[in-house]
Each structure stands twice: as C-alpha cells, then as structure tokens.
Design an enzyme around this catalytic site. Structure first.
Site: not given
Ligand code: FE
Length: 215
Positions: A115, A118-120
C-alpha cells in the site's frame, strides 16, 4: 527481516479511508499510556499480542484459503473470479476485507502487494500488517525496485518471470495465491495450510517446503 523496518509512525489514515484521521490511533495511544502509567499493563505484553495477530492468528485464515485453492480447482476458479465471495465461503469477511482481489503466482508471473499510501491490508485473511509493510522504505521501494525488495526478502524470481506490484487501497485489498510447492501431492488441505506463510500471501516470501522433501 533485512528490511529497514523503522516504524515511522506515519501510517495515518488518510483521505482515501474516509475516516477522521487517526482519531482511533490517538485514543488507543492515550489508553495505552494511561494503563501503562497505572501499572495495569506492560507495553511489551501489548507488543506480544500485536505480534501474535500479525504473524499467527490472522494469516492462518489466509493460509486456509490458499490451501483450499490448491486442492480444489473449482474453488480456485471462484477465488480468482470473485475473491471476496470465495473467501467469505470460508467465513472470512468484514472490515478491511470487503473488496478482495486474489492474484495468482505462476511460473511466468510473480505478484507482490504494497500500500503505497499507508497500510491498507486484508485484515480478515491476513490479520494486522507487519511493521515493515507500513514502513516508508517498503512502500516506496516495492514500486521503484520490486526485484531488489524481493531479493532482500530472500525470494528468488528468475529474470524471465514478470513481477507485478499491486497497490492496495481503501477500495481493493490484494492477496497473493502462491504456487503450491513441488512434492506436496501427498499432503492434505490442513497440512498444506501449514506451509503457507504470511509473507507468501503478500508476495515477499514463498510457502515453506515440506519437511522431508528435497529442497
Ligand atoms: Fe492505505
């Protein structure tokens, strides 16, 4: 992990999540500080819980999906055609897994997931994202130099194999269906699931080779 895995603490929720930025994160931090201050918890214990969800509890769900796809061709087909529904057949659904896309590794294509914003990450199948997944170096380098990143993770991908990088986001969460290791014909679904690592479903690892089989 040979990764520059500093947590830059920058995995804030941003606009594509349609949520007030990091309100939850702030509250969690506040509660953690308070409980630590009162001596009710030790931060190390929390780290251990997080680590357990990162590497044990969460990814076991994804591993079952992969093992089923390896043993049941009709399921594999459904999984690749409508990932969300096929994963839900096994009971894994919900927040951060509403729109899943499973991409299949083949001798010709190696898939990896990042991602970049961010951090999906697909929580229902993989649990919580590891720290390195949220780190700025992984997020940028996975796109700029995917082969270099794979090398650092110890994944060998031949020059003739195409590397595809999938950018997860609020709309779609990707998961990799790794290739079934050779020499596993005699294993049942449950035994196969044991071979499926978290990293192999992110595309930065390979499934384990079964004990007793040639390397
Ligand atoms: Fe994200």
């Amino acid at each position: 992990m040979p990764h520059d895995g500093h947590d830059h603490d920058d995995d804030h929720d941003h606009d594509h999540h349609n949520r007030p930025p990091s309100d939850t994160a702030l509250r969690v931090k506040a509660i953690e500080s308070l409980l630590t201050e009162k001596g009710l918890i030790v931060p190390e214990a929390l780290d251990l819980i997080v680590q357990t969800y990162e590497s044990k509890v969460g990814p076991r769900n994804g591993a079952k999906v992969v093992a089923k796809a390896w043993t049941d061709p009709a399921y594999r087909k459904r999984l690749l055609e409508n990932s969300t529904a096929a994963i839900a057949e096994l009971g894994y659904s919900g927040v951060q897994g509403e729109d899943m896309v499973v991409v299949e590794n083949t001798p010709k294509v190696h898939n990896m997931v990042v991602c970049t914003l961010c951090s999906c990450y697909p929580w229902p199948t993989l649990g919580l994202p590891p720290v390195w997944y949220k780190s700025a170096p992984y997020r940028s380098r996975a796109v700029i130099d995917p082969r270099g990143v794979l090398e650092e993770f110890g994944v060998e991908v031949s020059a003739s194999t195409e590397v595809r990088v999938w950018d997860s986001n609020a709309e779609l969460r990707y998961m990799v269906l790794p290739m079934r290791p050779a020499g596993t014909e005699h294993l049942n679904e449950e035994q196969l699931a044991e071979l499926v690592t978290r990293d192999s479903m992110i595309g930065v690892g390979q499934p384990r080779v079964p004990i007793g089989s040639a390397p």
